[in-house]
Design a protein around this motif. Structure first.
Motif, PDB file in Angstrom:
ATOM      1  N   ARG A   1      -7.192  -0.983   2.590  1.00 49.26           N
ATOM      2  CA  ARG A   1      -5.854  -0.750   3.114  1.00 49.26           C
ATOM      3  C   ARG A   1      -5.961  -0.772   4.648  1.00 49.26           C
ATOM      4  O   ARG A   1      -6.831  -0.113   5.224  1.00 49.26           O
ATOM      5  CB  ARG A   1      -5.304   0.596   2.647  1.00 49.26           C
TER       6      ARG A   1
ATOM      7  N   ILE B   1      -4.838   0.147   8.268  1.00 51.13           N
ATOM      8  CA  ILE B   1      -4.115   1.103   9.100  1.00 51.13           C
ATOM      9  C   ILE B   1      -4.036   0.503  10.498  1.00 51.13           C
ATOM     10  O   ILE B   1      -5.067   0.172  11.097  1.00 51.13           O
ATOM     11  CB  ILE B   1      -4.835   2.458   9.154  1.00 51.13           C
TER      12      ILE B   1
ATOM     13  N   ASP C   1      -0.769  -2.072   6.193  1.00 51.53           N
ATOM     14  CA  ASP C   1      -0.266  -1.245   5.091  1.00 51.53           C
ATOM     15  C   ASP C   1       0.393   0.025   5.616  1.00 51.53           C
ATOM     16  O   ASP C   1       1.269   0.593   4.956  1.00 51.53           O
ATOM     17  CB  ASP C   1      -1.411  -0.874   4.149  1.00 51.53           C
ATOM     18  N   LEU C   2      -0.038   0.451   6.789  1.00 52.46           N
ATOM     19  CA  LEU C   2       0.465   1.689   7.373  1.00 52.46           C
ATOM     20  C   LEU C   2       0.335   1.595   8.888  1.00 52.46           C
ATOM     21  O   LEU C   2      -0.639   1.051   9.399  1.00 52.46           O
ATOM     22  CB  LEU C   2      -0.346   2.877   6.849  1.00 52.46           C
TER      23      LEU C   2
ATOM     24  N   VAL D   1       6.718  -1.691   7.137  1.00 54.67           N
ATOM     25  CA  VAL D   1       5.491  -0.880   7.173  1.00 54.67           C
ATOM     26  C   VAL D   1       5.873   0.576   7.439  1.00 54.67           C
ATOM     27  O   VAL D   1       6.530   0.865   8.448  1.00 54.67           O
ATOM     28  CB  VAL D   1       4.536  -1.383   8.272  1.00 54.67           C
ATOM     29  N   PRO D   2       5.490   1.507   6.570  1.00 55.98           N
ATOM     30  CA  PRO D   2       5.783   2.926   6.813  1.00 55.98           C
ATOM     31  C   PRO D   2       4.952   3.462   7.973  1.00 55.98           C
ATOM     32  O   PRO D   2       3.931   2.873   8.351  1.00 55.98           O
ATOM     33  CB  PRO D   2       5.408   3.597   5.498  1.00 55.98           C
TER      34      PRO D   2
ATOM     35  N   GLY E   1       8.403   7.556   6.332  1.00 56.76           N
ATOM     36  CA  GLY E   1       7.070   7.852   6.849  1.00 56.76           C
ATOM     37  C   GLY E   1       6.865   9.347   6.932  1.00 56.76           C
ATOM     38  O   GLY E   1       7.569  10.115   6.281  1.00 56.76           O
TER      39      GLY E   1
ATOM     40  N   VAL F   1      -1.865  10.230   6.288  1.00 60.93           N
ATOM     41  CA  VAL F   1      -2.373   8.866   6.100  1.00 60.93           C
ATOM     42  C   VAL F   1      -2.993   8.726   4.711  1.00 60.93           C
ATOM     43  O   VAL F   1      -2.734   7.740   3.994  1.00 60.93           O
ATOM     44  CB  VAL F   1      -3.397   8.516   7.203  1.00 60.93           C
TER      45      VAL F   1
ATOM     46  N   LEU G   1      -0.440   8.221   1.922  1.00 55.17           N
ATOM     47  CA  LEU G   1       0.206   6.917   1.777  1.00 55.17           C
ATOM     48  C   LEU G   1      -0.764   5.800   1.410  1.00 55.17           C
ATOM     49  O   LEU G   1      -0.419   4.916   0.622  1.00 55.17           O
ATOM     50  CB  LEU G   1       0.967   6.557   3.053  1.00 55.17           C
ATOM     51  N   VAL G   2      -1.978   5.813   1.956  1.00 51.47           N
ATOM     52  CA  VAL G   2      -2.911   4.735   1.598  1.00 51.47           C
ATOM     53  C   VAL G   2      -3.426   4.913   0.174  1.00 51.47           C
ATOM     54  O   VAL G   2      -3.866   3.947  -0.462  1.00 51.47           O
ATOM     55  CB  VAL G   2      -4.098   4.632   2.587  1.00 51.47           C
TER      56      VAL G   2
ATOM     57  N   ARG H   1       3.859   4.247  -1.107  1.00 53.30           N
ATOM     58  CA  ARG H   1       3.824   3.456   0.128  1.00 53.30           C
ATOM     59  C   ARG H   1       4.849   2.322   0.084  1.00 53.30           C
ATOM     60  O   ARG H   1       5.545   2.044   1.068  1.00 53.30           O
ATOM     61  CB  ARG H   1       2.412   2.905   0.367  1.00 53.30           C
TER      62      ARG H   1
END
Length: 375
Positions: free
Chosen positions: A193, A195, A259-260, A282-283, A302, A317, A320-321, A327
């Motif tokens: 994922r 970031i 992804d984030l 993207v959140p 978010g 984090v 969400l990941v 997500r």
């Protein structure tokens, strides 16, 4: 090429809009670091003032000279209104010059300069810097702020005539459709994922706080941007991929392929990159201070965490990941939340603020000539 940041980006979009309207615009700016500069930008005439580089930022220039020089330029050009973009040094001279000439000014509070003082190891300058900010905005015919936090901040310091003016986002450029499987495979070949962070690599952005994300399983940290902290941050974040500065389609592709998005800075009056991430589907995880308070809705688009609480940042984090369904739901909500925030609409609002400022100083106003100066 001007230094690209949130302030510069908004100025360029405003100049696009004014050019389309047929307005005459003069931009007064510091000289370029390489000695070369275009005579026009986005159809606007550019007047360059002698400048020296800011320590640690070779591309950031501080204009030399006093109020008289700016006053002479403004008197000769005779604008209907002066737009002060993130004023502090040159903008302070311009505010005084315009006031002496009786020309209305619209000052845009875009950078929380006083709070940078402690981050740069000179906390004793914070009170002086706030005095400068207050003096500029007390002189302004109208002050514009990009967020509720900034509005309350300036009103709490006794600044009158403060209004909200947010920022637009290009939802065609920043879009989930720009997500690129090939780019993702190159960056995260094991399907991690991704970031992401996008922004200047500078002390006030607190990018080193991203070290708190080290060791989260199945993740890859990508840092997009450049700045004076580049080498230090490479050492602080040894597992991260540093892409350097990205612009245009390259930036849009990278943003949509995250992804984030995580932004640890505590001194953002708005934070345009958060809005661009959301437009990209993207959140966001960001600090619960400043501009992000208006942009990120907790548990929907978010997460916000208390400034300085890096364990909370890490847990948000991880939340969400580690949950693909959540997500995706946050991503869809983030994307939907910024639709309609177009630059044409926001620039039309800005022109109305110009008109209101001109109307407030009727003795000098000449609304039919449609001339303005930006600093």
């Amino acid at each position: 090429m001007p230094l690209m940041n949130g302030v510069t980006h908004s100025i360029l979009r405003v100049l696009d809009h004014l050019q389309e309207r047929g307005d005459e615009v003069l931009v007064i700016a510091p000289s370029a670091h390489d000695g070369e500069a275009a005579a026009q930008v986005k159809g606007a005439e550019v007047h360059r003032l002698p400048a020296v580089p800011l320590a640690g930022y070779t591309n950031v220039r501080v204009a030399l000279g006093g109020v008289y020089r700016v006053k002479r330029i403004l008197a000769e050009y005779a604008p209907d209104v002066v737009h002060l973009a993130s004023p502090f040094v040159l903008g302070w001279r311009a505010a005084q010059a315009a006031d002496q000439l009786g020309i209305p000014t619209v000052a845009v509070y875009q950078t929380e300069v006083p709070s940078y003082a402690a981050r740069y190891g000179v906390p004793f300058l914070e009170n002086w810097a706030w005095t400068r900010v207050e003096n500029i905005h007390l002189l302004a015919t109208r002050t514009l702020v990009p967020s509720t936090f900034a509005l309350n901040q300036l009103r709490g310091r006794g600044i009158p005539r403060v209004r909200m003016w947010r920022r637009g986002v290009d939802t065609a450029r920043f879009s989930p459709e720009k997500r690129d499987a090939g780019w993702r495979a190159t960056v995260a070949p094991n399907g991690e994922r991704i970031i992401g962070y996008v922004g200047r690599l500078a002390v006030e952005k607190q990018v080193e706080d991203l070290a708190a994300l080290t060791g989260i399983p199945n993740t890859k940290l990508v840092v997009v941007g450049d700045g004076p902290q580049h080498a230090i941050l490479r050492d602080a974040l040894p597992g991260a991929l540093f892409t350097g500065f990205l612009g245009g389609d390259d930036l849009a592709r990278a943003m949509a392929s995250f992804d984030l998005f995580v932004h640890p800075g505590e001194f953002e009056t708005f934070c345009q990159t958060i809005q661009e991430a959301m437009a990209s589907g993207v959140p966001v995880v960001a600090t619960g201070r400043g501009g992000p308070l208006d942009l990120v809705e907790n548990s929907r688009t978010g997460w916000l965490y208390e400034p300085g609480d890096l364990s909370a940042m890490r847990s948000r984090v991880q939340d969400l990941v580690g949950d693909d369904a959540k997500r995706r739901a946050f991503a869809a909500a983030a994307h939907a939340s910024v639709q309609g925030r177009t630059w044409p609409a926001l620039c039309a609002d800005l022109v109305q603020h110009y008109q209101d400022a001109v109307a407030a100083v009727p003795a000098v106003a000449c609304p039919t000539s449609r001339k303005g100066a930006q600093l």
